[in-house]
Design an enzyme around this catalytic site. Structure first.
Site, short mmCIF file in Angstrom:
data_model
loop_
_atom_site.label_atom_id
_atom_site.label_comp_id
_atom_site.label_asym_id
_atom_site.label_seq_id
_atom_site.Cartn_x
_atom_site.Cartn_y
_atom_site.Cartn_z
N PRO A 130 4.43 -5.25 -0.78
CA PRO A 130 4.37 -4.08 -1.66
C PRO A 130 4.20 -4.48 -3.12
O PRO A 130 4.81 -5.46 -3.58
CB PRO A 130 5.73 -3.41 -1.44
CG PRO A 130 6.65 -4.53 -1.05
CD PRO A 130 5.80 -5.52 -0.30
N GLY A 131 3.36 -3.76 -3.83
CA GLY A 131 3.22 -3.96 -5.27
C GLY A 131 3.70 -2.71 -5.98
O GLY A 131 4.79 -2.63 -6.53
N ARG A 132 2.82 -1.69 -5.91
CA ARG A 132 3.04 -0.46 -6.66
C ARG A 132 4.42 0.17 -6.43
O ARG A 132 5.04 0.66 -7.36
CB ARG A 132 1.95 0.55 -6.25
CG ARG A 132 1.87 1.78 -7.09
CD ARG A 132 0.91 2.80 -6.45
NE ARG A 132 -0.37 2.25 -6.08
CZ ARG A 132 -1.47 2.30 -6.84
NH1 ARG A 132 -1.44 2.88 -8.00
NH2 ARG A 132 -2.61 1.77 -6.41
N GLY B 22 0.76 -1.24 0.00
CA GLY B 22 0.00 0.00 0.00
C GLY B 22 0.79 1.29 0.00
O GLY B 22 0.20 2.37 -0.17
N CYS C 13 -13.94 3.93 -28.80
CA CYS C 13 -15.20 4.63 -29.03
C CYS C 13 -15.94 4.91 -27.74
O CYS C 13 -17.06 4.43 -27.54
CB CYS C 13 -16.06 3.81 -29.97
SG CYS C 13 -15.18 3.47 -31.48
N GLU C 14 -15.31 5.60 -26.83
CA GLU C 14 -16.05 6.19 -25.71
C GLU C 14 -15.26 7.34 -25.12
O GLU C 14 -14.04 7.36 -25.19
CB GLU C 14 -16.46 5.15 -24.66
CG GLU C 14 -15.37 4.43 -23.95
CD GLU C 14 -15.96 3.63 -22.78
OE1 GLU C 14 -16.11 4.23 -21.71
OE2 GLU C 14 -16.28 2.44 -22.95
C1 LIG Z 1 -3.24 -4.93 -3.75
C2 LIG Z 1 -2.68 -5.60 -2.57
C3 LIG Z 1 -1.35 -5.38 -2.21
C4 LIG Z 1 -0.44 -4.44 -2.94
O1 LIG Z 1 -0.82 -3.12 -2.85
P1 LIG Z 1 0.15 -1.96 -3.39
O2 LIG Z 1 -0.59 -0.73 -3.17
O3 LIG Z 1 0.37 -2.24 -4.86
O4 LIG Z 1 1.40 -2.03 -2.63
C5 LIG Z 1 -0.84 -6.09 -1.13
N1 LIG Z 1 -1.63 -6.94 -0.43
C6 LIG Z 1 -2.91 -7.17 -0.74
C7 LIG Z 1 -3.70 -8.12 0.07
C8 LIG Z 1 -3.48 -6.51 -1.81
O5 LIG Z 1 -4.76 -6.72 -2.12
#
Ligand SMILES: *Cc1c(COP(=O)(O)O)cnc(C)c1O
Length: 421
Positions: free
Chosen positions: A276-278, A239, A346-347
């Protein structure tokens, strides 16, 4: 910081000119920098040191197997939310002991596949899911390692579609019910509680909501231990937000996030997992597109690109901002003008930016959407029968196509016309 910089008048990914990739692969395409992915992962490792920790990359943000292999080879764990993501992690060579399984609706089949293949833990999101997993695991003669994802009722102060830690959201079990739920887990034959999980949302730009959630997790750890449960792992979710513009105030750094974790939870002696993802993938990728036409409308000029909302949905889905830059570096002080930047779909929702000040771009010019590595390619689709956008990975001075652009035959072959038509 990332590795997309101008060199010799042209935007590069590390040592490769994006124009060179465009000439070889065609447009649009996503391009990821291996050095940036590596650096962002290492930032979290440094931030959590010396705590016993596992940084589990949230695959849903960027799920190409080549990217997963890159991170997995560095030692990263993976956070998966479907069996498809689980299989991607395994295909990338990540062992089951480094994969955590999140998600509100894991099916029995998904549970079975993960238990057969090996899994670090399931993050349980509801009581029916808890009972289902116990049944599945017990039928296989196993005890599934689990945490309970608690919903701490904390306002993550982010976009409503990606806030997950308020009591009205569909995620997790209300923290007030946690002690009862852990008591039931202890009675169920197919489960073994190993820790607690929390994830309050995505693109958080302040530390305070994390701090509130971690305080509640610390209290719960003490309460559960007093009840006799073994709590040895804390999964703190993902997050942490990223800067999408270079002008706005910077979100907290991984180092400060790590310091907060140590302050709030370091004394508990638990292994710390984060998801972490983003922050790992977001600024590690760009989407490169070509201007098809410049259309002079009434009171505004449209830049019509060959990328569209099906390739990058964030602007139309979340109202998200992506910096858009010319791949050919504008001369210092070169004039700019406002453009509405749109795709060919097309939107009207197929709009990336309105009245965006950009250099005087012309037909055939290349542009790059910055910060497009996370929730970009993974959310792409074929709306308007546009083939899925390809992906390219750069490391130093070389690049590879890591997902090819499908041809139209492949697209048409998937549809089946019944004999009786
Ligand atoms: C989406 C998600 C993440 C990653 O969130 P980021 O904002 O990309 O870091 C981690 N854990 C869970 C359970 C998620 O659903």
């Amino acid at each position: 910081m990332d590795h997309f910089l101008y060199r010799n008048g042209s935007l590069h990914a590390e040592d490769v000119a994006l124009s060179e990739i465009a000439a070889s692969v065609g447009t649009p395409f996503y391009c990821y920098s291996a050095a940036t992915l590596t650096r962002h992962y290492q930032l979290f490792k440094e931030a959590l040191s010396p705590l016993d920790n596992l940084v589990c990359f949230a695959i849903k943000s960027l799920s190409n197997v080549a990217v997963l292999k890159l991170l997995g080879d560095l030692g990263a764990g993976m956070d998966v939310v479907s069996v498809g993501e689980y299989l991607r992690a395994r295909a990338a060579g990540v062992p089951g002991e480094r994969i955590v399984f999140s998600g509100v609706g894991k099916t029995r089949e998904e549970m079975r596949t993960a238990l057969e293949g090996g899994i670090r833990q399931f993050n349980l999101e509801s009581e029916p899911e808890m009972r289902a997993l116990s049944e599945v695991a017990a039928s296989m003669g196993l005890r599934a390692p689990v945490t309970v994802r608690v919903n701490p009722d904390v306002d993550a102060k982010t976009h409503e579609k990606i806030a997950t830690g308020k009591s009205e959201n569909k995620f997790g079990i209300p923290i007030a019910r946690a002690r009862e739920v852990y008591a039931e887990i202890a009675r169920l034959p197919g489960l073994e509680a190993v820790g607690i999980d929390v994830h309050i949302g995505s693109q958080l730009t302040e530390l305070e909501p994390f701090g509130q959630a971690f305080d509640k997790v610390a209290d719960l750890t003490a309460a559960l231990r007093a009840d006799g449960h073994t709590i040895r792992r804390l999964d703190l979710g993902g997050g942490l937000g990223i800067p999408y513009t270079r002008s706005n105030e910077a979100p907290p750094l991984p180092l400060d996030y790590g310091a907060l974790i140590k302050e709030k939870l370091g004394h508990l002696g638990c292994e710390i997992e984060i998801e972490p993802g983003r922050l790992i993938s977001g600024n590690s990728g760009v989407l490169v597109s070509r201007v098809i036409y410049v259309k002079n409308g009434e009171g505004r000029d449209f830049l019509i690109l060959d990328a569209a909302m099906n390739d990058l949905v964030r602007p139309s889905m979340y109202g998200a901002h992506h910096d858009i830059v010319a791949v050919a570096e504008p001369a210092p002080g070169a004039p700019t003008q406002p453009f509405d930047v749109v795709g060919p779909i097309c939107e009207t929702g197929d709009t990336f930016a309105k009245a965006r000040d950009l250099p005087l771009l012309a037909e055939g010019d290349l542009v790059a959407f910055r910060s497009a590595g996370a929730y970009g390619a993974v959310m792409a689709n074929e709306y308007n029968s546009r083939p899925l956008v390809p992906e390219v990975l750069v490391r130093d001075d070389h690049f590879a196509v890591i997902r090819a652009r499908p041809d139209y035959d492949e697209m048409l072959k998937r549809d089946i016309v019944p004999e009786w038509l």
